[in-house]
Design an enzyme around this catalytic site. Structure first.
Site, PDB file in Angstrom:
ATOM      1  N   ASN A  96     -32.486 -26.946 -28.153  1.00 38.20           N
ATOM      2  CA  ASN A  96     -31.834 -27.132 -29.445  1.00 38.20           C
ATOM      3  C   ASN A  96     -31.880 -28.619 -29.774  1.00 38.20           C
ATOM      4  O   ASN A  96     -31.556 -29.448 -28.924  1.00 38.20           O
ATOM      5  CB  ASN A  96     -30.385 -26.637 -29.386  1.00 38.20           C
ATOM      6  CG  ASN A  96     -30.293 -25.139 -29.149  1.00 38.20           C
ATOM      7  OD1 ASN A  96     -31.130 -24.376 -29.633  1.00 38.20           O
ATOM      8  ND2 ASN A  96     -29.299 -24.700 -28.398  1.00 38.20           N
ATOM      9  N   GLY A 129     -28.818 -26.740 -33.729  1.00 38.08           N
ATOM     10  CA  GLY A 129     -27.724 -26.170 -32.948  1.00 38.08           C
ATOM     11  C   GLY A 129     -27.375 -26.952 -31.691  1.00 38.08           C
ATOM     12  O   GLY A 129     -26.707 -26.435 -30.797  1.00 38.08           O
ATOM     13  N   HIS A 148     -31.749 -31.259 -22.987  1.00 41.05           N
ATOM     14  CA  HIS A 148     -31.599 -30.214 -21.969  1.00 41.05           C
ATOM     15  C   HIS A 148     -32.410 -28.995 -22.352  1.00 41.05           C
ATOM     16  O   HIS A 148     -32.548 -28.659 -23.523  1.00 41.05           O
ATOM     17  CB  HIS A 148     -30.127 -29.829 -21.782  1.00 41.05           C
ATOM     18  CG  HIS A 148     -29.399 -29.516 -23.051  1.00 41.05           C
ATOM     19  ND1 HIS A 148     -28.922 -30.499 -23.882  1.00 41.05           N
ATOM     20  CD2 HIS A 148     -29.070 -28.337 -23.636  1.00 41.05           C
ATOM     21  CE1 HIS A 148     -28.317 -29.935 -24.932  1.00 41.05           C
ATOM     22  NE2 HIS A 148     -28.407 -28.627 -24.811  1.00 41.05           N
TER      23      HIS A 148
HETATM   24  P1  5GP Z   1     -26.623 -27.151 -26.872  1.00 37.53           P
HETATM   25  O1  5GP Z   1     -25.702 -26.369 -27.767  1.00 37.53           O
HETATM   26  O2  5GP Z   1     -26.412 -28.640 -27.031  1.00 37.53           O
HETATM   27  O3  5GP Z   1     -28.057 -26.753 -26.946  1.00 37.53           O
HETATM   28  O4  5GP Z   1     -26.205 -26.748 -25.398  1.00 37.53           O
HETATM   29  C1  5GP Z   1     -25.150 -27.326 -24.716  1.00 37.53           C
HETATM   30  C2  5GP Z   1     -24.770 -26.361 -23.630  1.00 37.53           C
HETATM   31  O5  5GP Z   1     -23.956 -27.045 -22.709  1.00 37.53           O
HETATM   32  C3  5GP Z   1     -23.972 -25.146 -24.121  1.00 37.53           C
HETATM   33  O6  5GP Z   1     -24.663 -23.955 -23.774  1.00 37.53           O
HETATM   34  C4  5GP Z   1     -22.646 -25.283 -23.402  1.00 37.53           C
HETATM   35  O7  5GP Z   1     -22.106 -24.032 -22.991  1.00 37.53           O
HETATM   36  C5  5GP Z   1     -22.984 -26.169 -22.225  1.00 37.53           C
HETATM   37  N1  5GP Z   1     -21.885 -26.987 -21.768  1.00 37.53           N
HETATM   38  C6  5GP Z   1     -21.034 -27.715 -22.532  1.00 37.53           C
HETATM   39  N2  5GP Z   1     -20.154 -28.368 -21.766  1.00 37.53           N
HETATM   40  C7  5GP Z   1     -20.465 -28.066 -20.488  1.00 37.53           C
HETATM   41  C8  5GP Z   1     -19.889 -28.454 -19.221  1.00 37.53           C
HETATM   42  O8  5GP Z   1     -18.941 -29.222 -19.133  1.00 37.53           O
HETATM   43  N3  5GP Z   1     -20.458 -27.934 -18.105  1.00 37.53           N
HETATM   44  C9  5GP Z   1     -21.530 -27.077 -18.168  1.00 37.53           C
HETATM   45  N4  5GP Z   1     -22.011 -26.623 -17.028  1.00 37.53           N
HETATM   46  N5  5GP Z   1     -22.098 -26.703 -19.338  1.00 37.53           N
HETATM   47  C10 5GP Z   1     -21.567 -27.187 -20.472  1.00 37.53           C
END
Ligand code: 5GP
Ligand code: ZN
Length: 117
Positions: free
Chosen positions: A90, A96, A103
């Site tokens: 994302n 998103g 990541h």
């Molecule tokens: P994005 O929405 O930026 O593509 O993905 C971020 C991801 O990080 C989300 O799926 C969310 O659940 C995960 N996430 C957010 N905070 C934490 C955390 O403190 N620990 C872990 N393991 N995952 C996290």
């Protein structure tokens, strides 16, 4: 841009300041379980070095980006996702992205839908 970002959640996970269920680590990257899994298997693969998103990556990051994909495939194999899996990046507000540290999501263990939401 390429150093640890003090306010970055994932830099804190890399530094061990915030706990995570680590699944893999090497000199360049770590992988851990997503805290809000969207599938039976939901892992995140991130570079140790802070890169805001794929849009912030540079041509010199090509070996690192390839490595992240290769680790994603290796982890999928280890998690026995032979039936298939999905790798998602994302990027930015409309993409998103909620955590501004590049990541790869690696999702598996159920059938994925297309198009994604
Ligand atoms: P994005 O929405 O930026 O593509 O993905 C971020 C991801 O990080 C989300 O799926 C969310 O659940 C995960 N996430 C957010 N905070 C934490 C955390 O403190 N620990 C872990 N393991 N995952 C996290
Ligand atoms: Zn970071």
């Amino acid at each position: 841009m390429n150093v640890e970002s003090v306010d970055c959640l994932f830099c804190k996970i890399v530094a061990g300041e915030i706990p995570a269920q680590k699944l893999y680590e090497d000199d360049a990257c770590i992988a851990f379980a997503d805290i809000h899994p969207q599938a039976p298997v939901h892992m995140l693969v991130i570079p140790r070095r802070h890169i805001g998103s794929l849009a912030h990556a540079e041509r010199t990051d090509e070996p690192l980006l390839g490595h992240l994909l290769s680790v994603a495939a290796e982890l999928a194999k280890r998690q026995q996702l032979a039936k298939g899996f999905r790798v998602v990046l994302n990027i930015g507000e409309q993409g998103g992205q909620t955590v501004d540290h590049l990541h790869l999501h690696v999702l598996g263990g159920r059938a994925m839908h297309w198009p994604p939401g």
